[in-house]
Design a protein around this motif. Structure first.
Motif, PDB file in Angstrom:
ATOM      1  N   TYR A  31      46.086  49.213  29.957  1.00 23.52           N
ATOM      2  CA  TYR A  31      44.824  48.869  29.832  1.00 23.52           C
ATOM      3  C   TYR A  31      43.760  49.182  31.246  1.00 23.52           C
ATOM      4  CZ  TYR A  31      46.951  49.497  25.406  1.00 23.52           C
ATOM      5  OH  TYR A  31      47.613  50.363  23.921  1.00 23.52           O
ATOM      6  N   TYR A  32      42.766  48.768  31.172  1.00 25.96           N
ATOM      7  CA  TYR A  32      41.815  48.475  32.289  1.00 25.96           C
ATOM      8  C   TYR A  32      41.302  47.582  32.174  1.00 25.96           C
ATOM      9  CZ  TYR A  32      41.960  53.291  34.762  1.00 25.96           C
ATOM     10  OH  TYR A  32      41.986  54.110  35.224  1.00 25.96           O
ATOM     11  N   PHE A  33      40.961  46.252  33.197  1.00 23.63           N
ATOM     12  CA  PHE A  33      40.446  45.080  32.911  1.00 23.63           C
ATOM     13  C   PHE A  33      39.433  44.932  34.352  1.00 23.63           C
ATOM     14  CE2 PHE A  33      44.039  44.572  30.384  1.00 23.63           C
ATOM     15  CZ  PHE A  33      43.152  43.747  28.634  1.00 23.63           C
ATOM     16  N   ASP A  34      38.817  44.507  34.521  1.00 27.38           N
ATOM     17  CA  ASP A  34      37.922  43.660  35.533  1.00 27.38           C
ATOM     18  C   ASP A  34      38.703  42.731  36.346  1.00 27.38           C
ATOM     19  OD1 ASP A  34      36.073  43.301  37.168  1.00 27.38           O
ATOM     20  OD2 ASP A  34      34.637  42.995  35.857  1.00 27.38           O
ATOM     21  N   PRO A  35      38.870  42.875  37.464  1.00 24.91           N
ATOM     22  CA  PRO A  35      39.796  41.991  38.284  1.00 24.91           C
ATOM     23  C   PRO A  35      38.758  40.733  38.624  1.00 24.91           C
ATOM     24  CG  PRO A  35      39.175  44.267  39.910  1.00 24.91           C
ATOM     25  CD  PRO A  35      38.744  44.291  38.004  1.00 24.91           C
ATOM     26  N   LYS A  36      37.758  41.247  38.616  1.00 22.29           N
ATOM     27  CA  LYS A  36      36.253  39.671  39.218  1.00 22.29           C
ATOM     28  C   LYS A  36      36.619  39.521  40.470  1.00 22.29           C
ATOM     29  CE  LYS A  36      34.339  39.429  35.101  1.00 22.29           C
ATOM     30  NZ  LYS A  36      32.885  39.450  34.813  1.00 22.29           N
ATOM     31  N   GLY A  37      36.403  40.691  40.959  1.00 26.11           N
ATOM     32  CA  GLY A  37      36.632  40.336  42.655  1.00 26.11           C
ATOM     33  C   GLY A  37      38.050  40.045  43.209  1.00 26.11           C
ATOM     34  N   ARG A  38      39.000  39.089  42.483  1.00 24.04           N
ATOM     35  CA  ARG A  38      39.772  39.313  43.093  1.00 24.04           C
ATOM     36  C   ARG A  38      41.208  40.889  43.272  1.00 24.04           C
ATOM     37  NH1 ARG A  38      38.950  34.959  39.432  1.00 24.04           N
ATOM     38  NH2 ARG A  38      39.702  36.239  37.587  1.00 24.04           N
ATOM     39  N   VAL A  39      41.876  39.941  43.732  1.00 23.37           N
ATOM     40  CA  VAL A  39      42.539  41.529  44.465  1.00 23.37           C
ATOM     41  C   VAL A  39      44.111  40.720  43.931  1.00 23.37           C
ATOM     42  CG1 VAL A  39      44.052  42.961  45.745  1.00 23.37           C
ATOM     43  CG2 VAL A  39      41.664  42.040  46.585  1.00 23.37           C
ATOM     44  N   TYR A  40      44.524  42.109  42.532  1.00 20.98           N
ATOM     45  CA  TYR A  40      46.367  41.945  42.463  1.00 20.98           C
ATOM     46  C   TYR A  40      46.456  43.416  42.347  1.00 20.98           C
ATOM     47  CZ  TYR A  40      44.019  38.571  38.835  1.00 20.98           C
ATOM     48  OH  TYR A  40      43.021  37.582  38.803  1.00 20.98           O
ATOM     49  N   ARG A  41      48.176  43.095  42.613  1.00 23.34           N
ATOM     50  CA  ARG A  41      48.901  43.854  43.063  1.00 23.34           C
ATOM     51  C   ARG A  41      50.065  44.362  41.629  1.00 23.34           C
ATOM     52  NH1 ARG A  41      52.024  40.959  47.881  1.00 23.34           N
ATOM     53  NH2 ARG A  41      52.360  39.332  46.160  1.00 23.34           N
ATOM     54  N   VAL A  42      50.737  45.422  41.852  1.00 24.29           N
ATOM     55  CA  VAL A  42      51.537  46.121  41.350  1.00 24.29           C
ATOM     56  C   VAL A  42      52.390  44.907  40.824  1.00 24.29           C
ATOM     57  CG1 VAL A  42      52.922  48.213  40.117  1.00 24.29           C
ATOM     58  CG2 VAL A  42      50.945  48.124  41.247  1.00 24.29           C
TER      59      VAL A  42
ATOM     60  N   ILE B 115      48.891  49.184  37.956  1.00 30.24           N
ATOM     61  CA  ILE B 115      47.521  49.416  38.222  1.00 30.24           C
ATOM     62  C   ILE B 115      46.469  48.752  38.788  1.00 30.24           C
ATOM     63  CG2 ILE B 115      45.311  51.349  38.778  1.00 30.24           C
ATOM     64  CD1 ILE B 115      46.583  52.531  35.652  1.00 30.24           C
ATOM     65  N   ALA B 116      47.360  48.453  41.027  1.00 29.54           N
ATOM     66  CA  ALA B 116      46.152  47.765  41.402  1.00 29.54           C
ATOM     67  C   ALA B 116      45.264  47.955  41.624  1.00 29.54           C
ATOM     68  CB  ALA B 116      46.947  47.784  42.902  1.00 29.54           C
ATOM     69  N   ASN B 117      44.463  47.289  42.380  1.00 31.00           N
ATOM     70  CA  ASN B 117      42.682  48.171  42.106  1.00 31.00           C
ATOM     71  C   ASN B 117      42.317  48.988  42.592  1.00 31.00           C
ATOM     72  OD1 ASN B 117      42.819  45.022  42.888  1.00 31.00           O
ATOM     73  ND2 ASN B 117      41.512  44.824  43.210  1.00 31.00           N
ATOM     74  N   ARG B 118      41.285  49.179  42.079  1.00 29.09           N
ATOM     75  CA  ARG B 118      40.480  51.374  42.617  1.00 29.09           C
ATOM     76  C   ARG B 118      40.007  51.066  41.791  1.00 29.09           C
ATOM     77  NH1 ARG B 118      44.277  55.345  38.430  1.00 29.09           N
ATOM     78  NH2 ARG B 118      43.203  56.528  39.045  1.00 29.09           N
ATOM     79  N   GLU B 119      39.090  52.723  42.246  1.00 30.65           N
ATOM     80  CA  GLU B 119      37.490  52.304  41.850  1.00 30.65           C
ATOM     81  C   GLU B 119      38.290  53.562  40.908  1.00 30.65           C
ATOM     82  OE1 GLU B 119      34.415  51.648  42.116  1.00 30.65           O
ATOM     83  OE2 GLU B 119      35.586  49.491  43.492  1.00 30.65           O
ATOM     84  N   VAL B 120      37.050  53.587  39.333  1.00 34.04           N
ATOM     85  CA  VAL B 120      37.145  54.604  38.621  1.00 34.04           C
ATOM     86  C   VAL B 120      35.743  54.605  38.253  1.00 34.04           C
ATOM     87  CG1 VAL B 120      39.916  54.125  37.129  1.00 34.04           C
ATOM     88  CG2 VAL B 120      37.685  53.023  36.450  1.00 34.04           C
ATOM     89  N   ALA B 121      35.750  55.990  37.662  1.00 29.45           N
ATOM     90  CA  ALA B 121      33.990  56.166  36.718  1.00 29.45           C
ATOM     91  C   ALA B 121      33.809  55.878  35.922  1.00 29.45           C
ATOM     92  CB  ALA B 121      34.313  57.751  36.415  1.00 29.45           C
ATOM     93  N   GLU B 122      32.977  55.257  35.058  1.00 31.04           N
ATOM     94  CA  GLU B 122      32.450  54.912  34.057  1.00 31.04           C
ATOM     95  C   GLU B 122      32.702  55.738  32.690  1.00 31.04           C
ATOM     96  OE1 GLU B 122      28.569  53.205  32.222  1.00 31.04           O
ATOM     97  OE2 GLU B 122      28.281  54.497  33.482  1.00 31.04           O
TER      98      GLU B 122
END
Length: 333
Positions: free
Chosen positions: A37-48, A67-74
């Protein structure tokens, strides 16, 4: 003095489509579920593999970054996009492990308590809220169950709010997970968000065996993957004659005995006296005879098979279909 003439163009230049919005997200899994499930990391970087506390509809929950930080479409996001509250602390991890112990104890006690009240219930899973505010028991049963006395007994034992939720057999398979006949994890427990409509007609149109053991998942219902390629099969079949129809080929008139939907080829039988010859043609090389009448007959045949109930829809409501073989017999007769 020459008069200046200004020419205006009423037609505006076409606007370029706006670039789709993107969001930075991380994927999080919960407990033993493989679905992310996708969540907003609020600017922080997380690793798998990182442990995190996230905000959900049920409050704060403990999860693992898949899933580590990534860009996804709306369009890939289910709104509202909830935030990651924090990286899990030592106390959070200890509480999560304690909750899992509570779940194991509850799972061992539940069948005994259900037997005490003569309730025919099969436990599928137990889930303890991260903040210990409630304990949820998921179970399957053939009929509705009056479990009010059982709830009161369990609440007195665990000193928390108790919820008992009756689920269907497909929901049980989704919750428990496992390996399907294809050798991969269940689709329902990895990426499917809901159970789509699946019917026996799909198996027939895809030239699959109508043996229930071949087209049923481990939940005992029609496999959800029958729907994945159905649209392509339906589109291809519109360009192909039905088996049993007469067609015109470069070699004359013949009788269709088989079609290959994937290759879009047709096997045609020619009979000249006692001599029988079978040839294969592409769909573009054959022409239907009496196209209007054939189309009408094909539509009628489709309507007859469409009358069969969509087997998986019944499951969504928790209903049971006693014998899948009877429906297959109805389709093949």
């Amino acid at each position: 003095m020459a008069e200046e003439i200004h020419v205006t163009n009423d037609e505006e230049a076409p606007k370029k489509p706006a670039a789709p919005r993107t969001f930075t997200v991380i994927g999080v899994t919960f407990r033993d579920n493989a679905k992310s499930y996708y969540f907003d990391p609020k600017g922080r970087v997380y690793r798998v593999g990182d442990k995190v506390i996230v905000d959900t509809a049920r409050g704060a929950e403990f999860g693992t970054v898949s899933i580590a930080n990534r860009e996804v479409a709306e369009t890939e996001i289910v709104s509202p996009l909830r935030p990651v509250l924090r990286a899990a602390l030592k106390d959070d991890i200890a509480r999560y492990e304690h909750n899992r112990k509570i779940e194991a104890d509850a799972a061992a006690i539940f069948p005994k308590k259900a037997a005490e009240y003569s309730l025919e219930m099969k436990l599928a899973d137990v889930e303890c809220a991260f903040d210990n505010s409630k304990l949820i028991f998921y179970f399957t049963a053939e009929n509705r169950v009056d479990f009010r006395e059982l709830v009161r007994d369990l609440a007195g034992m665990f000193h928390t709010r108790i919820e008992l939720r009756q689920i269907g057999i497909r929901d049980e398979a989704k919750m428990l997970g496992g390996i399907g006949p294809c050798g991969r994890p269940y689709c329902c427990s990895t990426f499917l968000t809901d159970f789509g409509q699946v019917s026996i007609k799909m198996a027939k149109e895809q030239n699959l065996s109508l043996n229930p053991t071949k087209i049923s998942g481990l939940c005992g219902r029609l496999m959800c993957c029958l729907k994945y390629e159905q649209d392509n099969y339906e589109e291809a079949r519109k360009r192909l004659p039905r088996v049993g129809r007469d067609v015109l080929t470069p070699d004359g008139r013949g009788h269709v005995i088989d079609v290959n939907v994937l290759c879009e080829t047709v096997r045609v039988r020619f009979q000249n006296g006692d001599n029988v010859e079978v040839k294969e043609y592409s769909a573009d090389d054959v022409k239907r005879i009496g196209a209007a009448g054939a189309a009408s007959a094909d539509a009628k045949a489709d309507a007859e098979t469409d009358d069969l109930p969509p087997e998986n829809d019944a499951l969504a409501d928790g209903e049971e279909i006693d014998d899948l073989s009877e429906e297959i017999a109805a389709l093949t007769d």
